[in-house]
Design an enzyme around this catalytic site. Structure first.
Site, PDB file in Angstrom:
ATOM      1  N   GLY A  11       0.814  -1.219   0.000  1.00 15.27           N
ATOM      2  CA  GLY A  11       0.000   0.000   0.000  1.00 15.27           C
ATOM      3  C   GLY A  11       0.848   1.270   0.000  1.00 15.27           C
ATOM      4  O   GLY A  11       2.075   1.218  -0.158  1.00 15.27           O
ATOM      5  N   ILE A  13       1.630   3.762   2.344  1.00 11.45           N
ATOM      6  CA  ILE A  13       2.670   3.952   3.372  1.00 11.45           C
ATOM      7  C   ILE A  13       3.554   2.707   3.461  1.00 11.45           C
ATOM      8  O   ILE A  13       4.772   2.802   3.621  1.00 11.45           O
ATOM      9  CB  ILE A  13       2.032   4.312   4.737  1.00 11.45           C
ATOM     10  CG1 ILE A  13       1.204   5.608   4.584  1.00 11.45           C
ATOM     11  CG2 ILE A  13       3.096   4.494   5.811  1.00 11.45           C
ATOM     12  CD1 ILE A  13       0.357   5.963   5.782  1.00 11.45           C
ATOM     13  N   SER A 125      -3.257   6.544  14.351  1.00  7.54           N
ATOM     14  CA  SER A 125      -3.600   7.794  13.666  1.00  7.54           C
ATOM     15  C   SER A 125      -3.906   8.879  14.681  1.00  7.54           C
ATOM     16  O   SER A 125      -4.383   8.589  15.793  1.00  7.54           O
ATOM     17  CB  SER A 125      -4.845   7.533  12.806  1.00  7.54           C
ATOM     18  OG  SER A 125      -5.428   8.740  12.406  1.00  7.54           O
ATOM     19  N   THR A 127      -6.300  10.513  14.581  1.00  2.00           N
ATOM     20  CA  THR A 127      -7.750  10.445  14.772  1.00  2.00           C
ATOM     21  C   THR A 127      -8.102   9.950  16.174  1.00  2.00           C
ATOM     22  O   THR A 127      -9.199  10.211  16.666  1.00  2.00           O
ATOM     23  CB  THR A 127      -8.399   9.563  13.675  1.00  2.00           C
ATOM     24  OG1 THR A 127      -9.794   9.773  13.687  1.00  2.00           O
ATOM     25  CG2 THR A 127      -8.102   8.096  13.861  1.00  2.00           C
ATOM     26  N   TYR A 149     -13.919   4.194  12.239  1.00  2.00           N
ATOM     27  CA  TYR A 149     -12.493   4.055  11.904  1.00  2.00           C
ATOM     28  C   TYR A 149     -11.634   4.419  13.114  1.00  2.00           C
ATOM     29  O   TYR A 149     -10.725   3.677  13.501  1.00  2.00           O
ATOM     30  CB  TYR A 149     -12.160   4.958  10.705  1.00  2.00           C
ATOM     31  CG  TYR A 149     -10.678   5.170  10.518  1.00  2.00           C
ATOM     32  CD1 TYR A 149      -9.865   4.141  10.061  1.00  2.00           C
ATOM     33  CD2 TYR A 149     -10.082   6.397  10.826  1.00  2.00           C
ATOM     34  CE1 TYR A 149      -8.495   4.336   9.915  1.00  2.00           C
ATOM     35  CE2 TYR A 149      -8.720   6.594  10.678  1.00  2.00           C
ATOM     36  CZ  TYR A 149      -7.932   5.556  10.226  1.00  2.00           C
ATOM     37  OH  TYR A 149      -6.589   5.735  10.098  1.00  2.00           O
ATOM     38  N   LYS A 153      -8.895   2.191  15.636  1.00  4.13           N
ATOM     39  CA  LYS A 153      -7.504   2.535  15.975  1.00  4.13           C
ATOM     40  C   LYS A 153      -7.317   2.573  17.497  1.00  4.13           C
ATOM     41  O   LYS A 153      -6.295   2.108  18.019  1.00  4.13           O
ATOM     42  CB  LYS A 153      -7.104   3.875  15.343  1.00  4.13           C
ATOM     43  CG  LYS A 153      -6.985   3.799  13.823  1.00  4.13           C
ATOM     44  CD  LYS A 153      -5.866   2.832  13.396  1.00  4.13           C
ATOM     45  CE  LYS A 153      -5.876   2.506  11.925  1.00  4.13           C
ATOM     46  NZ  LYS A 153      -4.909   1.471  11.533  1.00  4.13           N
TER      47      LYS A 153
END
Ligand code: UD1
Length: 334
Positions: A11, A13, A125, A127, A149, A153
């Site tokens: 992917g 990253i 993240s 987030t 999401y 995390k």
């Protein structure tokens, strides 16, 4: 040679981290189901690093697929990227996100435990900090989720925090990763209509999209547009190398922000990209986007103290490398 397994290693990253790990002298195996990566990424990586790339096509939701990798390879540590990452989609498909992100992590940890491999770097993240006025954000800020999401995390971090002392865990909280590899051979393969700012601007620059909508110009920021901590994906990749090295050398866990500590507004990014691509970029001011906050920036000190990590590349570098990637200016950097 120390051998590292990269789940989701094909992917965006993951592929940059592959190159950074190889350059740092690690032997790396990619494990990916190619649900969000092009099949030719391993070939491009092979061109860049000049040797065969070990790739296993498999899914973290399939326990046998993962067990097979540990049986076939003598793995010393894992960097776990394989997960879903679109905030909006997670609101529509919460169970799917929890299944893939939390279930996938549990499968991986079980296989690692069976194989006696207890060092893992986890893609987290910013987030996880939720909606907060505390800026820049330190790692000890309480976690709060604002989407399924984000929940996955936080759940992933909490699961990793329950592991016994013979595990060493690196939790890396990414801010806004952008840009592409200096070779322009790998980068982000954006959706047709990207949700994120830089891929959207890139498509305006290439003429695939007409104009950018700037979501809100009445935030309490210097120019009224949202401010974020953009970090070059190659800096982010270097952060993973330092995190893995620290786990292998110290056996101590860490949780750190990976950001620059610098905030850039939407209009700052538009201006820097216009300069990078040598043309004006059309935009209009649009209403605020639901769920957006005014400012989100990292306190980067802990990553520096604990890992020696410091982002080196500027906003201009991020825009130039993105432009080189989307406009196809491939360069041989061997
Ligand atoms: C988003 C995710 C975050 C994820 C990150 C990955 C949300 C709420 N958050 O962060 O969890 O880790 O992407 O990079 O989706 N903007 C525009 N026009 C656009 C797109 C964006 O003005 O067409 C603005 C946004 O309002 C924001 C800034 O650009 O101020 C950055 O947006 P974006 O790239 O989507 O990232 P985040 O929302 O910060």
């Amino acid at each position: 040679m120390v051998k590292i397994l990269l789940t989701g290693g094909a992917g965006y990253i993951g592929s940059h981290t592959y190159l950074a790990l190889v350059q740092a002298g690690f032997d790396v195996v990619i494990f990916d189901n190619f649900s969000n990566a092009k099949e030719d990424v391993p070939l491009r990586l092979q061109d860049l690093c000049g040797h065969t790339v070990d790739v296993v096509k498999g899914d973290v939701l399939d326990r046998r697929d993962i067990a097979d990798v540990f049986n076939a390879h003598d793995i010393d540590g894992v960097v776990h990227f394989a997960a879903k990452k679109a905030v909006g989609e997670s609101v529509e498909q919460p169970l799917d996100y929890i299944h893939t992100n939390v279930g996938g992590l549990l499968n991986l940890l079980a296989a690692m435990d069976d194989a006696g491999v207890r060092r893992i770097v986890f893609s987290s993240s910013a987030t996880v900090y939720g909606d907060t006025d505390v800026q820049p954000i330190p790692e000890d800020h309480p976690r709060a989720y604002t989407s399924p999401y984000a929940y996955t995390k936080i759940a992933g971090e909490q699961i990793l925090e329950q592991l016994s002392d013979d595990w060493a865990v690196g939790i890396l909280r990414y801010f806004n990763p952008v840009g592409a590899h200096q070779s322009a051979m790998i980068g982000e393969d954006a959706e047709d209509i990207p949700n994120n700012l830089m891929p959207y601007i890139a498509k305006v620059a290439t003429g695939q999209l007409e104009e950018l909508s700037v979501f809100g110009d009445d935030y309490a920021t210097p120019d009224g547009t949202g401010v974020r901590d953009y970090i070059h994906v190659e800096d982010l990749a270097d952060g993973h190398v330092l995190s893995m090295k620290s786990l292998l050398e110290t056996n101590q866990s860490h949780t750190v922000n990976l950001g620059t500590g610098e905030g850039s507004s939407v209009l700052d990014v538009v201006g820097a990209y216009a300069e990078a691509c040598g043309q004006d970029l059309k935009y209009k001011i649009a209403p605020r986007r639901d769920g957006d906050v005014a400012v989100l920036t990292a306190r980067p000190d802990k990553a520096k103290q604990e890992l020696g990590f410091e982002a080196k590349r500027s906003l201009s570098d991020m825009c130039k490398s993105s432009w080189a990637w989307v406009s196809g200016q491939r360069r041989n950097v061997k």
